[in-house]
Scaffold this motif. Structure first.
Motif, PDB file in Angstrom:
ATOM      1  N   GLU A   1      22.400   2.553 -71.975  1.00 17.94           N
ATOM      2  CA  GLU A   1      23.113   3.807 -70.901  1.00 17.94           C
ATOM      3  C   GLU A   1      22.457   5.115 -71.372  1.00 17.94           C
ATOM      4  N   LEU A   2      21.741   5.708 -70.248  1.00 23.56           N
ATOM      5  CA  LEU A   2      21.151   6.880 -70.464  1.00 23.56           C
ATOM      6  C   LEU A   2      22.483   8.113 -70.550  1.00 23.56           C
ATOM      7  N   THR A   3      22.238   8.653 -71.590  1.00 25.63           N
ATOM      8  CA  THR A   3      23.389   9.402 -72.085  1.00 25.63           C
ATOM      9  C   THR A   3      23.710  10.414 -70.922  1.00 25.63           C
ATOM     10  N   GLY A   4      25.003  10.452 -70.448  1.00 28.14           N
ATOM     11  CA  GLY A   4      25.545  11.332 -69.479  1.00 28.14           C
ATOM     12  C   GLY A   4      25.411  10.875 -68.099  1.00 28.14           C
ATOM     13  N   LEU A   5      24.478   9.933 -67.810  1.00 31.67           N
ATOM     14  CA  LEU A   5      23.953   9.732 -66.355  1.00 31.67           C
ATOM     15  C   LEU A   5      24.431   8.429 -65.798  1.00 31.67           C
ATOM     16  N   MET A   6      24.867   7.292 -66.522  1.00 32.32           N
ATOM     17  CA  MET A   6      25.103   6.121 -66.111  1.00 32.32           C
ATOM     18  C   MET A   6      25.870   5.159 -66.978  1.00 32.32           C
ATOM     19  N   LYS A   7      26.510   4.095 -66.302  1.00 32.96           N
ATOM     20  CA  LYS A   7      27.225   3.273 -66.973  1.00 32.96           C
ATOM     21  C   LYS A   7      26.303   2.286 -67.664  1.00 32.96           C
ATOM     22  N   PRO A   8      26.539   1.721 -68.863  1.00 32.58           N
ATOM     23  CA  PRO A   8      25.695   0.693 -69.367  1.00 32.58           C
ATOM     24  C   PRO A   8      25.582  -0.464 -68.621  1.00 32.58           C
ATOM     25  N   PHE A   9      23.983  -1.021 -68.680  1.00 33.43           N
ATOM     26  CA  PHE A   9      23.860  -1.969 -67.900  1.00 33.43           C
ATOM     27  C   PHE A   9      22.653  -2.725 -68.627  1.00 33.43           C
ATOM     28  N   GLY A  10      22.178  -4.006 -68.217  1.00 34.95           N
ATOM     29  CA  GLY A  10      21.373  -4.860 -68.598  1.00 34.95           C
ATOM     30  C   GLY A  10      20.548  -5.340 -67.486  1.00 34.95           C
ATOM     31  N   THR A  11      19.011  -5.516 -67.736  1.00 34.37           N
ATOM     32  CA  THR A  11      18.390  -6.127 -66.533  1.00 34.37           C
ATOM     33  C   THR A  11      17.006  -6.570 -67.458  1.00 34.37           C
ATOM     34  N   GLU A  12      16.161  -7.525 -66.870  1.00 33.59           N
ATOM     35  CA  GLU A  12      14.946  -7.897 -67.307  1.00 33.59           C
ATOM     36  C   GLU A  12      14.041  -8.053 -65.979  1.00 33.59           C
ATOM     37  N   VAL A  13      12.819  -7.480 -66.305  1.00 32.66           N
ATOM     38  CA  VAL A  13      11.903  -7.410 -65.330  1.00 32.66           C
ATOM     39  C   VAL A  13      10.847  -8.107 -65.618  1.00 32.66           C
TER      40      VAL A  13
END
Length: 547
Positions: free
Chosen positions: A338-350
């Motif tokens: 989570e980028l503080t104040g910008l988005m909800k927690p997420f997970g991903t792999e590239v």
């Protein structure tokens, strides 16, 4: 209604290079015209000449109606100016002068509170009203609500650098399109706008009764908005009277006509020279041919004085050799991030070798995400500088041997200020001058190799950034709106370079054409969520958060 007329404009750069030579065109009342051409061809300089920022070295500029100007730097403002300052800079001169008088009177009131100072302040307020200041504040309120979602009084002292690039652009466009100026000069107005913003701009340009001259490299916007195309290339200008969809064919036909005219001129020139030489030899033995010989000389001289027809402009030849390198299978890992104040927690792999487009509205956190991946890196490409830490929670890490190279959306590179491209390549990448110039030539930057970085056009700065990524050995490319300032040939060269790149690519983009080349699409949604989509998603709205 207003118009713009440019007559036989000439402009020579300080290094002696001819930038504009006998440029003439007219944009009639209510017409939306697009100004196109290669990076560094002189489009921004031409707008500055029309706006009055520069005085023509030769030729004339005429216009009717007030001129409103959107300059290229709007969207990348990082100084201490406020929303009020930005809106005021876009207002008519009489409003700016009245505001300056009010500011001076207020400053005087702080220093002394005597009767003459109070009278000066009252006079300044009267001048503000007479200039239309109170009416324009009502207009600014509507602009702030439309662009930022808050009224003018709530954001007038907010620093512009706290707004995203798209919010800066939208606010300026709202002010100009709603304002009183009848002629608008828009330098890359679509840069930093998300796709809903570009569609809004396309609609407004179709609806407006103002006369508009704009610079853009977005082909869809050009085709949907511009009534005619003014091309600046090889120091000359020519006009295509149709839409952008027919522009490529029109340019090809024009170049073929120029080539044919030049071929005929060369043939006629050779015939005249041969005639003169023949008569010269004969006149040496026959005095009666002297008059014919002199007449042939006169004819040849007048033919050469008239000069050859215009030479067809050379097509750009850019060769981007983005190499990359083998890394661990998982290049980027995000867990409950989570980028503080910008988005909800997420997970991903590239995974290594993937091409991931990062899409979403302005202000949703996309650029912060790329900067975070740069900030956490243990190693950076040669010559790159560290970025400031990005506040976040959760896990974000890079795989083995991943070296991220960041292309900055705003081209904010204080480390390159006052340095020339040749110097940068030689010192940062240990190149001899000849090798540095060869590398710059592959990016069509040899013509500006000795210009300070800040004097380069936006497209030239973008190409130099890409060259530095190539030379630096990045194995993960983090591209933040890389095509915004690139002309058509440069954008196509970048895509070809990415196709052969042996590494991983994450790119924030609002370029609908560029996004089609990506394998995956990471969407930053209007509700603060981050999700994947099989196809590009362009209709996510602005993230709702306290302002």
């Amino acid at each position: 209604m207003g118009h713009v007329e440019v007559g036989h404009i000439g402009h020579v750069l300080p290094d002696g290079r001819m930038l504009l030579d006998d440029v003439s065109f007219r944009v009639g009342e209510g017409v939306t015209a697009a100004l196109v051409g290669p990076n560094g061809a002189g489009k921004t300089t031409l707008l500055r000449l029309i706006a009055g920022d520069l005085a023509p070295q030769s030729g004339t500029v005429a216009h009717s109606g007030g001129i409103g100007v959107m300059r290229q730097f709007i969207g990348s403002m990082r100084d201490e100016s406020t929303v009020h300052d930005l809106l005021l800079s876009l207002a008519p001169p009489r409003v700016r002068d009245a505001a300056a008088a009010v500011d001076a009177a207020e400053l005087a009131m702080m220093e002394r509170d005597d009767e003459p100072t109070q009278l000066r302040y009252a006079t300044a307020l009267g001048g503000w009203g007479d200039a239309g200041g109170y009416e324009i504040e009502v207009l600014w309120d509507a602009c702030c609500v439309a662009a930022l979602g808050v009224p003018y009084d709530s954001c007038r002292w907010r620093e512009v650098r706290t707004l995203s690039g798209g919010e800066q652009k939208r606010l300026a466009l709202e002010a100009l399109l709603r304002g009183p100026d009848e002629v608008l000069l828009l330098d890359e107005p679509d840069n930093y706008l998300d796709v809903p913003g570009k569609r809004w701009l396309e609609e407004k340009l179709r609806e407006t009764s103002k006369t508009v001259l704009l610079v853009s490299h977005d082909r869809e916007l050009l085709d949907r908005s511009a009534d005619r195309i003014v091309t600046v290339e090889a120091a000359r200008a020519w006009i295509h009277g149709g839409r952008f969809s027919t522009y490529a064919a029109a340019r090809r036909d024009r170049n073929e006509r120029l080539e044919e005219l030049r071929r005929r001129w060369d043939e006629e020139h050779a015939k005249l020279k041969e005639l003169v030489n023949t008569l010269k030899n004969k006149a040496a033995f026959n005095d009666s041919l002297a008059s014919r010989y002199q007449a042939a000389q006169t004819r040849l001289r007048k033919f050469e004085e008239a000069g050859p027809p215009e030479v067809p402009p050379r097509d750009q030849s850019l060769k981007m050799r983005l190499r990359g390198g083998r890394t661990g299978k998982r290049a980027v890992i995000c867990e409950n991030l989570e980028l503080t104040g910008l988005m909800k927690p997420f997970g991903t792999e590239v995974w290594y070798g993937e091409r991931v487009a990062v899409l979403g509205s302005n202000g949703s956190g996309k650029s912060h995400f790329l900067r975070l991946l740069t900030a956490i890196a243990e190693a950076l490409p040669r010559g790159a500088t560290r970025v400031e830490p990005v506040a976040h929670t959760g896990v974000a890490r890079l795989g083995a041997r991943v070296v991220p190279g960041l292309f900055a959306q705003t081209h904010a590179r204080p480390d390159l200020a006052a340095r020339t491209p040749c110097e940068i390549v030689m010192t940062e990448h240990a190149r001899l001058r000849g090798d540095a110039m060869n590398a710059l030539a592959r990016y069509e930057l040899n013509v500006c190799a000795e210009q300070p970085f800040e004097t380069l056009s936006g497209g030239q700065q973008a190409r130099l950034q890409i060259l530095l990524l190539e030379l630096g050995g990045a194995t993960l490319l983090l591209l933040d709106e890389p095509t915004d300032n690139l002309d058509l040939a440069s954008a196509e060269a970048l895509q070809e370079g990415l196709e052969s790149y042996e590494g991983t690519v994450l790119s924030v983009t609002h370029d609908r054409w560029f996004a089609r080349a990506f394998d995956r699409h990471l969407i930053f949604g209007a509700d603060g969520s981050v999700y994947e989509s099989a196809e590009p998603v362009w209709d996510e709205g602005r993230v709702a958060r306290p302002r």
